[in-house]
Structure formats: C-alpha cells, structure tokens
Design an enzyme around this catalytic site. Structure first.
Site, PDB file in Angstrom:
ATOM      1  N   GLY A  80       7.755   7.954 -79.613  1.00 44.48           N
ATOM      2  CA  GLY A  80       7.096   8.053 -80.765  1.00 44.48           C
ATOM      3  C   GLY A  80       5.497   8.447 -80.597  1.00 44.48           C
ATOM      4  O   GLY A  80       4.938   8.542 -81.537  1.00 44.48           O
ATOM      5  N   GLU A  81       5.206   8.570 -79.384  1.00 45.83           N
ATOM      6  CA  GLU A  81       3.722   8.985 -79.346  1.00 45.83           C
ATOM      7  C   GLU A  81       3.461  10.439 -79.525  1.00 45.83           C
ATOM      8  O   GLU A  81       4.538  11.441 -79.513  1.00 45.83           O
ATOM      9  CB  GLU A  81       3.542   8.911 -77.431  1.00 45.83           C
ATOM     10  N   LYS A  83     -23.363 -10.952-111.473  1.00 52.03           N
ATOM     11  CA  LYS A  83     -22.541 -11.935-111.691  1.00 52.03           C
ATOM     12  C   LYS A  83     -23.198 -13.315-111.820  1.00 52.03           C
ATOM     13  O   LYS A  83     -23.914 -13.572-111.081  1.00 52.03           O
ATOM     14  CB  LYS A  83     -21.600 -12.101-110.504  1.00 52.03           C
ATOM     15  N   ASP A  90     -19.517   3.805-107.038  1.00 55.08           N
ATOM     16  CA  ASP A  90     -19.617   3.005-105.738  1.00 55.08           C
ATOM     17  C   ASP A  90     -19.427   3.991-104.714  1.00 55.08           C
ATOM     18  O   ASP A  90     -18.836   5.156-105.230  1.00 55.08           O
ATOM     19  CB  ASP A  90     -18.622   2.127-105.964  1.00 55.08           C
TER      20      ASP A  90
HETATM   21  C1  R5P Z   1     -18.740  -2.777-100.664  1.00 54.73           C
HETATM   22  O1  R5P Z   1     -20.002  -3.131-100.063  1.00 54.73           O
HETATM   23  C2  R5P Z   1     -18.589  -1.536-101.207  1.00 54.73           C
HETATM   24  O2  R5P Z   1     -19.444  -0.790-101.286  1.00 54.73           O
HETATM   25  C3  R5P Z   1     -17.353  -1.437-102.204  1.00 54.73           C
HETATM   26  O3  R5P Z   1     -17.981  -2.319-103.325  1.00 54.73           O
HETATM   27  C4  R5P Z   1     -16.313  -2.321-101.816  1.00 54.73           C
HETATM   28  O4  R5P Z   1     -15.781  -2.042-100.581  1.00 54.73           O
HETATM   29  C5  R5P Z   1     -15.356  -2.299-103.188  1.00 54.73           C
HETATM   30  O5  R5P Z   1     -14.130  -2.999-102.701  1.00 54.73           O
HETATM   31  P1  R5P Z   1     -12.979  -3.571-103.723  1.00 54.73           P
HETATM   32  O6  R5P Z   1     -12.763  -2.251-104.365  1.00 54.73           O
HETATM   33  O7  R5P Z   1     -12.055  -4.047-102.589  1.00 54.73           O
HETATM   34  O8  R5P Z   1     -13.382  -4.532-104.587  1.00 54.73           O
END
Ligand code: R5P
Length: 281
Positions: free
Chosen positions: A35-36, A181, A207
């Site tokens: 498998g390597e 939040k 993000d």
């Molecule tokens: C965290 O610091 C990153 O910027 C993202 O906000 C995080 O990884 C998002 O994680 P998830 O999609 O699991 O909520």
C-alpha cells in the site's frame, strides 16, 4: 520552469501552469503491494514549482516524496490549503504544535514557500525558509461582484474574521459587519450583526475556512429570522468536513462558493492568478 502537483491539487496546478505558460511535469504514481506510495517524476527542470494542498495524511506523504524527488533543484513550494494550521500552539499540556511538525518537515531543501490565506500567518516561520502568505480576498470580492447582488452586506462570522470581510468589501464599498453571539439564557443564544440591520437585505457571509459549516449554518438561520432576504456563503478553503456543504444547504444558503485551494464542485473562485503573480515576483 515546470509545475508538478499532487493528485488532489491537479486542477489548480494546471491553472497556474497555464497562466505562467510553462509545462506541467508528468508524475507517475503506483502502489507497492503493502500500500505504500511510489511515484516518479521523470522530466524535471532546474526550476520546479510543486503545488499541493495538505488535505490529509496521504497528500502530505505524496508531497514529501515530490519534494525529495526535486531536491537539488530550485523548488518553489505552493501549499494553497495548509492543513494542520489551526493547531498552531499548545492549547493544553501534552499537545504537539502540529503546524510546526508539518512545516518543518516540508521546508527542507526548498527555495521558498507560498501559502494562501493560511489560518495564522505567524506559523510561516516553522518552514525555516522564506515563506509568504497570499490573500485572495480580491478574487472573493470579484466573484461576489460578478453576481450583481443588490447592495450586499458582507458579514464575518465573528470578530476574528472581520479583517477578512473588510478586505473583501472595501474594494466595492459594500457594507460590512461581523456577527456577535449574545447569550439570552442558559439554552438560548442570539446571533446578529454587531451594527447593521439585515432586514430586507442580501447577505454574504465570508470566511477563510468553512469546515463543518456549523458556525455559518447557525448564523444563517438566525439572519433569516431577522429578515435577511438572501443569504450566501463564500470562503477561501472549502473543507466541508462531516457533511458541511449539505449542512449549509439545509440551513438555507442560496449559494455556497469556495476557491480551488481545495478542489470541489463549488470551487467557483480561483487562487491561480494570485499564486502565478507571486511565483513571478
Ligand atoms: C476559524 O477560526 C475559522 O476561521 C472558521 O471560522 C472555522 O474553521 C469554521 O469552522 P466550522 O465551519 O466548523 O464552523
């Protein structure tokens, strides 16, 4: 110059080679009986670009072997998505600094390293060679602009991601805010933008990484309750672990876009132009 790549970063590598106008080197792969991984890149150049995201142990091993194959050449190592970057310190006693272990193993014999929107740029020091982190907020903004959304609000999921969201919004003068939040009771929390009222507005949550999608899906459901008419998501690294993409669809996102640092069906944003520009610098 030639560009070679690991199996799961071949689309991005091809795009980078296309922009640079240089050939893609052939990489032959097979398995030993146990498998390597065996690989052979028979036609190297003195100037090699290796493109590989660190997605899992397999891609890490494959990348280590490719680097070893190229030792003695001028190696530009492009790691578009740097896995293990979130374990960037010892949060509890007995933990490794995982990114240090990974980066120091990869830097040996390499001329320079390029990453894309790495979670914490200060970890670049662990490569032990010159390393630069590229930001593709421009490409994320350009993609959103192409959607011709009426007066979008660009939202960061938390204060930590605010700078990323501001960089996306700035070039187009879009409204920008981050989500906060607030705990209402033991069981109840409310997530809403710090300043902007989303009622009747089109929202794009941006993000660097979407992993499980948990952060964004909770936010989207609450934004819908607050009157947002359309909610989209855009990110650099679409990890989508544990059903993350489907979780976002179920939460009501009308569109989810990620970049090609991780090759997905929703990789609608390309990091290739930014990477090619940096290679030429
Ligand atoms: C965290 O610091 C990153 O910027 C993202 O906000 C995080 O990884 C998002 O994680 P998830 O999609 O699991 O909520």
């Amino acid at each position: 110059m030639k560009v070679i790549y690991t199996e799961r970063t071949q689309i991005l590598a091809s795009r980078i080679a296309g922009i640079l106008g240089v050939p893609l080197g052939e990489v032959k792969r097979s398995r030993f009986p146990d498998g390597e991984l065996y690989l052979r890149a028979p036609d190297l150049d003195s100037d090699m670009v290796i493109v590989s995201s660190i997605l899992d142990p397999e891609s890490f091993i494959e990348l280590l072997l490719l680097i070893d194959t190229c030792l003695g050449k001028k190696i530009t190592l492009v790691i578009p998505y740097m896995g293990y970057a979130r374990q960037d310190r010892q949060f509890s006693e007995g933990e490794p600094i995982s990114i240090r272990a990974i980066a120091s193993a990869l830097g040996r014999g390499v001329f320079r390293v390029l990453t894309v929107n790495i979670h914490e740029p200060s970890v670049l020091k662990y490569f032990g060679v010159p390393a630069e982190n590229l930001s593709i907020t421009g490409a994320v903004g350009e993609y959103i602009a192409g959607k011709a959304i009426d007066q979008p609000i660009i939202l960061a999921p938390d204060a930590g991601a605010r700078r990323f969201a501001e960089a996306v919004a700035a070039a187009y003068g879009w409204d920008c805010d981050h989500l906060e939040k607030t705990r209402i009771s033991g069981e109840e929390v409310i997530i809403k933008p710090k300043q902007i009222d989303v009622s009747g507005r089109n929202v794009v949550i941006v993000d660097d990484i979407i992993s499980t999608g948990g952060t964004l899906s909770t936010a989207a459901m609450m934004l819908a309750e607050q009157g947002a008419v359309d909610i989209r998501a855009a990110c650099v690294h679409g990890v989508f672990s544990a059903g993350g993409y489907a979780r976002l669809v179920r939460a009501g996102f009308s569109e989810i876009a990620s970049s090609d640092t991780i090759e997905r069906g929703c990789s609608l944003i390309s990091s290739a132009p930014a990477i090619a520009r940096a290679i030429l610098r």
